[in-house]
Every structure is written in structure tokens, then in C-alpha cells.
Design an enzyme around this catalytic site. Structure first.
Site, PDB file in Angstrom:
ATOM      1  N   PHE A   9       0.850  -1.179   0.000  1.00 58.24           N
ATOM      2  CA  PHE A   9       0.000   0.000   0.000  1.00 58.24           C
ATOM      3  C   PHE A   9       0.898   1.245   0.000  1.00 58.24           C
ATOM      4  CE2 PHE A   9      -2.755   3.219   2.013  1.00 58.24           C
ATOM      5  CZ  PHE A   9      -3.670   3.291   0.986  1.00 58.24           C
ATOM      6  N   ARG A  50     -11.630  -5.287  -7.199  1.00 54.62           N
ATOM      7  CA  ARG A  50     -11.234  -5.944  -5.959  1.00 54.62           C
ATOM      8  C   ARG A  50     -12.476  -6.342  -5.166  1.00 54.62           C
ATOM      9  NH1 ARG A  50      -7.611  -3.117  -1.273  1.00 54.62           N
ATOM     10  NH2 ARG A  50      -9.597  -2.070  -0.981  1.00 54.62           N
ATOM     11  N   TYR A 107      -9.754  -0.519  10.786  1.00 55.22           N
ATOM     12  CA  TYR A 107     -11.034  -0.285  10.107  1.00 55.22           C
ATOM     13  C   TYR A 107     -11.327  -1.238   8.955  1.00 55.22           C
ATOM     14  CZ  TYR A 107      -8.084   2.803   7.140  1.00 55.22           C
ATOM     15  OH  TYR A 107      -7.103   3.335   6.337  1.00 55.22           O
ATOM     16  N   LYS A 108     -10.499  -2.256   8.754  1.00 57.14           N
ATOM     17  CA  LYS A 108     -10.779  -3.221   7.697  1.00 57.14           C
ATOM     18  C   LYS A 108     -11.450  -4.456   8.325  1.00 57.14           C
ATOM     19  CE  LYS A 108      -6.889  -1.390   5.044  1.00 57.14           C
ATOM     20  NZ  LYS A 108      -7.618  -0.797   3.921  1.00 57.14           N
ATOM     21  N   ASP A 165       3.186  -5.291   7.857  1.00 62.73           N
ATOM     22  CA  ASP A 165       1.956  -4.502   7.899  1.00 62.73           C
ATOM     23  C   ASP A 165       0.781  -5.463   7.789  1.00 62.73           C
ATOM     24  OD1 ASP A 165      -0.299  -2.995   7.507  1.00 62.73           O
ATOM     25  OD2 ASP A 165       0.593  -1.651   6.028  1.00 62.73           O
TER      26      ASP A 165
END
Lengths: 416, 416
Positions: B127, B375, B220-221, B195
Site C-alpha cells: 500500500f 477488488r 477499520y478493515k 503490515d
């Protein structure tokens, strides 16, 4: 007399602003300089964000509900309270993390032009987190951190790199002259960073008027943003694009959604954002900032400052009249030299912590700051003159009955 | 056949976990890898924190409501999901800011022992925020950032300082072997930073088992903590006390409430906290983490991973069967080599962004990642097998009717 205070409240042009807050009926809350009170609007706003924007709209709310724009939108609102322009303030991270950003940039800026400037000047009464950040940044660069008594002698010279100060001491409530100090820093060839944690929403701040370089501040004190609310950061437009800040996260990128592999800082204050905006905290903060902006219809920050001075003056005069033998007023007597708080100290060596606890037991909430400070914040948005009267009478009662001597307390953990 | 999927749902031992979420009835939400869905518990919890803990108890809640302990309490819960021990994880700041902390420490650790180690190894499909942080830290130290194809060739050698990787690529969904990669990094004499943004709560992670050095992750995922939820950080106990991290804020101090003027780092992971805990965001995050921990009564993370693999396998097989001519599966076919998402690409060069938008218009929410990726995230806590079936049928319909060609869209801003 209490009746005189009731009359002051009846004549107070800002009295209606208190209705913006949900205040516990059995408390006189004089700790808004640590944690601002709850705005009435916050609960419903959070429910709407949670149930509708998050729960129903889900990921599309980043655009449709304006989540991505919250750091800027709220930043623009805060700008109006501190003499900054639109597009110059963003809300991001914590006060400590924002200090790391701006102090890094300030030190790198000075260091790249004059390597003899090896000293950060700050004040021993700065909030410790600021000093810790400055200590760490100084150590990493082989610089010195020198703590002075800023109101008396700044000790600036040709070795000064950056001056890091707060207009209002969190311990004593003493207020610095931001214009004079900023001018002195610049005259000495240094840059200045102001921590507005105890200033934004509390007294007049004019960042452009005093030509400051960098400012940071806290969302959960006078801005009423809720416990641990995100913080804000400002950099003067004349220098904001000079360098990237060190926390080069994706939302400070010039094109975050292009998902490039290399970093290009955004123009302006946007580059001071790092990670994804904390939406729930930002929604609560906006409600808090709005309670302060409401003063714009009632004479603005000047009117708020007038009431703040009247409240702190009344408190000081009442303490001097009623408790002169036992309590010393630490905060300066001149209104121009104090923020929106008053700090006291016991003349007889009694334990300040226990007195604060005895007051809390009577519903008067101030706080203790090590080693010996009783601290009382007067948020002019919701503090009444009768609250000041009643608080002093409670203090007199605690001192006369020596109620505090009977108290024992387990924990001393407190938050500024 | 849809009936087969209904049978799979009926037999799913985790099916009841879906009731923990408030999901919009008209959507098939396959974007929990970007923003997790809303837990049913979150709204009431936030209201209690706001109305009672903040509104009524005010400042005392730092102690009485355990606010000060939230970063550790939630950290301990996350630790159970990633193979870390109690007291080893704290929640603080954002993923990007936490990466800055651990990567700084890792680079300083290596740099102080072997100055020939001048390269950070990462992957071009990391990311971007991670790459930006690494780029900035490398530049400040005169080091290099080298992007490799980590699943194929890590290119480790005696110049490697730190390996920075994510187990699951946010773009392709490819899953690395954390044990093998960690061992390779250590064999090369380097430190490793993981990560876990797309891993925690999504697949099996065993930080101690693979003897990792540092890990960070997102709230938050798959942890369902809400938009912009705070992040977490872990450092292996064997090295956590070796150095302070650079963001030396007051709540990482050994004695924050002593208000000392000089910094002494706390023992253990506590030193990785900087500023005041974001209480409202933390309360929401805890509700989210609890939805994942609920799996401990239903076979644990192993069971969650089994369902995840079953969902992604079904999706891949259905896409291959129904859209083989138009869609290419980017994510590896071997279950052991993919996370809880599947990424597709158009064979015919059609615009992936418009197809994603056409799907969203049909209530199937995936997302687009530049330049050409569709995705789809499969959060096993709340995604059903019939959702997979219906999503693929919607994709078939969009492709057959060429619905996406009629769409025009103004904004492309999206959040990972």
C-alpha cells in the site's frame, strides 16, 4: 454576594450559549481546560454517522458524506478561532504527533541555513509531552533543548534555532504576549512554534497578526471535541510548501488516489495529514468546534474573552477575599497576563491533591497538577458567575472543615 | 447453482456470526477489506460513552471508565488474533504513523550495528502509504528503498537493513508465507516489519511463531472498527525495550502523570503510545474487535480462515466458469497463497472502474484499484455463500449487457 453573581448571569450576553451543552446538574465543572463538556449535538451527530453514513452507505461515504473532506472542513472552522485563513489548518493525529511534524520541519529549515543555531528554546512549564518531543528531536539532531522562564527572559541569541512555547501555561495559566514573543524570536533569527492547546477557543489568538511560523493545538479542551479528540496544525502560507513534513503518509500526497509508489507532497497544509481521517472522532470534534463558533453571533471571540476575564477576575478576587490566609494565587493578577484558568497553591503546605478531591466530592470539579497546583478552568461558553461564587464557597468550606485531611485516594492518574 | 450455496450457508458453523452486524438489506458488501461493516453493538456503546462517560462523569472517566487503559485492553484483544502475547500490542495513532515509529527504530537498530546495511526492501504492490513512509525515512538517513516482487525474489543481501512487507497485497490479494519470509530476512541479517492491515482478523497470523520483529495494522478493515479507526503496533518482546521510538509523547513515558520535564520511555509496548488516547474511536474499535473474537467460540481463527478460503474459492471458480472470456483472476489460485480477497482484471481492456460502478449500481459493492483492478473482499464473519453466487451473477449481467459502457462518473476518490 451570590445575588450579585446572579445579576451578572442575567446580564451576560453569552448566557444562552450554555444551552449548547449537556452538563451534569450536580456539578460545577471547572475542568474544561482538560476535557471540554459534552455538546448537546454530539450524540445525535455520532448516531447519524454510525447508523447511516457508516452502517448503510458504507464505503461510499468517503465521498458522498464528505468524510474525506472533514480534516479540511473542520480545519477551516478552527482557523476562524485562531486568526488563520481558510485552507491553512487541517485536523489530524494528536497534538504531540503534530508537534513532531512542525518541529522537525522548523529544525531542518534552520539547520539547513545556519548550522550554528543548535538550541531549541522552550519553557519548563510547557506541557511535558511537548518537551519530550523536543528532547527527542534535539537528541536525534545533536541539538540542545534549553528550558527558560519565557515570560521573564527568553534567552535568545545567535544559537537559537526554534522557540517552542504555549501562550498559556497549563500549570500557572500565565498568558504570554504572542506578538512580542514572536517578534523577539524572529529578531533573533529563529522560527517559532506555538502550542495552542490552552488557547484555541479560550482567548484571542491572531496567528497572521503576530506573523507566527507554526501552530498546533488540541481538540478536546476548549474546543469540546471529546476525550482524545484529534488535533490541528497550521503553518504560515509563506513557508508551508518549503519542505515536506516527516510523516509522509498517503493523505498528505499530492494525488493520494493515484496510488503512485513515490511520494509527492500535496500543496499547502494538506501535506501535514498522514493517515486516513478518524471519521467518528472528527464528527464529534466538529460539533464541539461549532459550539465555539456560535459565539460569532454574540460578539465573537472578543466577547468570549471579555467573559473569560470577568470569570477569572471574580474567582481571583473571591479567593483573595475569602481564603487569603490559606491560598496563594499562582496565576498573574493582570487580566492581560492570564488565560482562561486560575491556579492556586496552599500557603500552609496542605496537600493540593486532597483538597481537589474534597472539592470534587462536593461537586466542584477542578484538577490537580503535580506537585502542588490546584487548577480551575473557566470555559466562558458554559461557566456562570454563580458557579464561580459557589466554587469559592465550597473551597472555603473544605479549608475550614479540613475535610481534605480525612480523604485518602488510591489513584492519582489525571489527564491535562 | 444458488441452491447449493444456500445449502453451504445452512451448514456453515459460522453463519450466526453475521447477526453481529447491521448490514444494509439491499447490498452485497464485498468491501470489508476497505471498510469493515458496522457491528450492531457499536451505536449503543458510543452513546453510553458519550452520554454517560463523557457527558456525566466527564474528566473522572479517564480512571473510572478505564479510558486510559483502552489502548492496552484493545491491544490485548488484537494480540489474540495475530499470535502475540498479552501486554505486547497497543492501539495508537494511524497505521502510517505506527509504521514511522517501528521503521525508524528498525533502521536505527541496524544502522548502529552495521553501516553497510543501507537498503530497505519492500514490494511495489505494498500500500502506497507504507512506501511513502519508507521513502521518507530512507531519504532522511541516506538509505535506499528497493522495491521487489516479494513473492518471487526478495533480493536480500548483505546491504539489506530492513524488510517491510504485508502478508496480503492490497491489490492482488496474494498471500506471502510469513514464516519463510521472516526466516529469510533474519538469515540475511535484516529486521522485518509486517503490515497486517489486510491480515488481522482475516487469516492466520502467528507473530511469535514466525519470530517477527515488528508489526503494525489497521483497525477499520477486517477489525470492523469504523472509518479511520485507530491502528495497532506490536514489537517482539526481545527487542521492544532496546530503544525509544521517535514520537516520544507523554503517554509513552514511564511516569506520564509525574509531569517530569525529561523523557524516560515506559517499559514494553507502552512506549509506542504518543498522545492522549482517542476514546470515542477506541470504543468503536473495541466493538469491532469483539465481533472477530466471537469466532473463538466457533473454532477460532482456523475456522474463520477455512470459511474465507471456501468463499474465495467459490468466487474464483464461479468467475472462471461464468466469465472466463472476459475476466482474468489476478489473485493466486492456490488457497495458501491468497488472503481474504480476490482481484480481477478485464481481458478485453474494458474499464475496470466503470464495471465496479455498474456493480455497485446493482447493489454489489466491491472496489477499484488503479490502474485496472476490480477488488472483492470476502469477510468471512458476514459474507454468505449465496452472496458470492449473487455477486458473480451480477458481474455476468453487467458484462453481458455492457451496462458499464453507459456509465460516466465524476469522482474516483476511494479509500483502500
Amino acid at each position: 454576594m451570590r445575588a450579585d453573581c446572579e445579576a451578572l448571569d442575567a446580564a451576560d450576553p453569552l448566557a444562552s450559549l450554555r444551552t449548547q451543552f449537556s452538563l451534569p446538574p450536580d456539578q460545577i465543572y471547572l475542568d474544561g481546560n482538560s476535557l471540554g463538556a459534552l455538546p448537546v449535538a454530539t450524540g445525535a451527530r455520532l448516531q447519524a454517522v454510525v447508523a447511516h453514513e457508516w452502517g448503510t452507505e458504507l464505503i461510499r461515504s468517503w465521498n458522498s458524506a464528505g468524510w474525506m473532506d472533514l480534516p479540511n472542513r473542520i480545519g477551516d472552522k478552527i482557523a476562524r478561532l485562531v486568526g488563520a485563513g481558510p485552507g491553512e489548518v487541517v485536523v489530524a493525529d494528536s497534538t504531540s504527533v503534530n508537534l513532531y511534524k512542525v518541529l522537525s520541519v522548523a529544525l531542518d529549515t534552520i539547520g539547513s541555513s545556519d548550522e550554528r543555531r543548535t538550541t531549541i528554546i522552550s519553557d519548563a512549564s510547557m506541557f511535558p509531552s511537548d518537551l519530550y518531543m523536543a528532547e527527542g528531536l534535539a537528541a536525534a539532531r545533536g541539538l540542545n533543548l534549553r528550558l527558560v522562564d519565557a515570560a521573564r527572559d527568553l534567552k535568545l541569541d545567535a544559537t537559537t534555532a526554534v522557540v517552542l512555547l504555549t501562550p498559556v501555561s497549563y500549570r500557572t495559566g500565565e498568558l504570554l504576549d504572542m506578538h512580542a514573543v514572536t517578534a523577539a524570536a524572529h529578531e533573533a533569527g529563529a522560527l517559532i512554534v506555538w502550542d495552542l492547546a490552552h488557547s484555541a477557543g479560550a482567548h484571542l489568538v491572531d496567528l497572521h497578526g503576530c506573523n507566527a511560523d507554526y501552530a498546533i493545538g488540541c481538540g478536546y479542551k476548549y474546543l469540546n471535541g471529546g476525550p482524545g479528540a484529534p488535533a490541528f496544525v497550521w503553518v504560515h502560507p509563506r513557508i508551508v510548501n518549503a519542505r515536506p513534513q516527516p510523516l509522509t503518509g498517503w493523505l498528505g500526497h499530492a494525488a493520494p488516489f493515484a496510488f503512485q509508489t513515490s511520494y509527492t507532497p500535496a500543496d499547502g497544509i494538506q501535506r501535514y495529514i498522514a493517515g486516513t481521517p478518524p471519521v467518528l472522532s472528527l464528527a464529534a470534534l466538529e460539533c464541539g468546534v461549532d459550539t465555539v463558533l456560535a459565539v460569532e453571533s454574540f460578539g465573537g471571540m472578543e466577547a468570549l474573552r471579555r467573559k473569560s476575564v470577568a470569570l477569572t477576575t471574580l474567582f481571583i478576587e473571591a479567593v483573595l477575599y475569602r481564603c487569603a490566609g490559606t491560598m496563594e494565587v499562582v496565576t498573574p493578577m493582570e487580566p492581560t497576563r492570564r488565560g482562561s484558568q486560575v491556579s492556586l497553591r496552599c500557603r500552609n503546605g496542605s496537600d493540593a491533591y486532597s483538597i481537589v478531591q474534597a472539592l470534587i466530592a462536593r461537586g466542584v470539579v477542578g484538577d490537580f497538577r503535580a506537585p502542588d497546583i490546584l487548577r480551575f478552568g473557566f470555559t466562558p461558553l458554559y461557566t456562570r458567575f454563580v458557579d464561580v461564587f459557589d466554587a469559592v464557597e465550597a473551597l472555603v468550606n473544605v479549608l475550614e472543615t479540613r475535610a481534605y485531611e480525612a480523604l485518602e485516594f488510591q489513584t492519582r492518574a489525571k489527564v491535562t
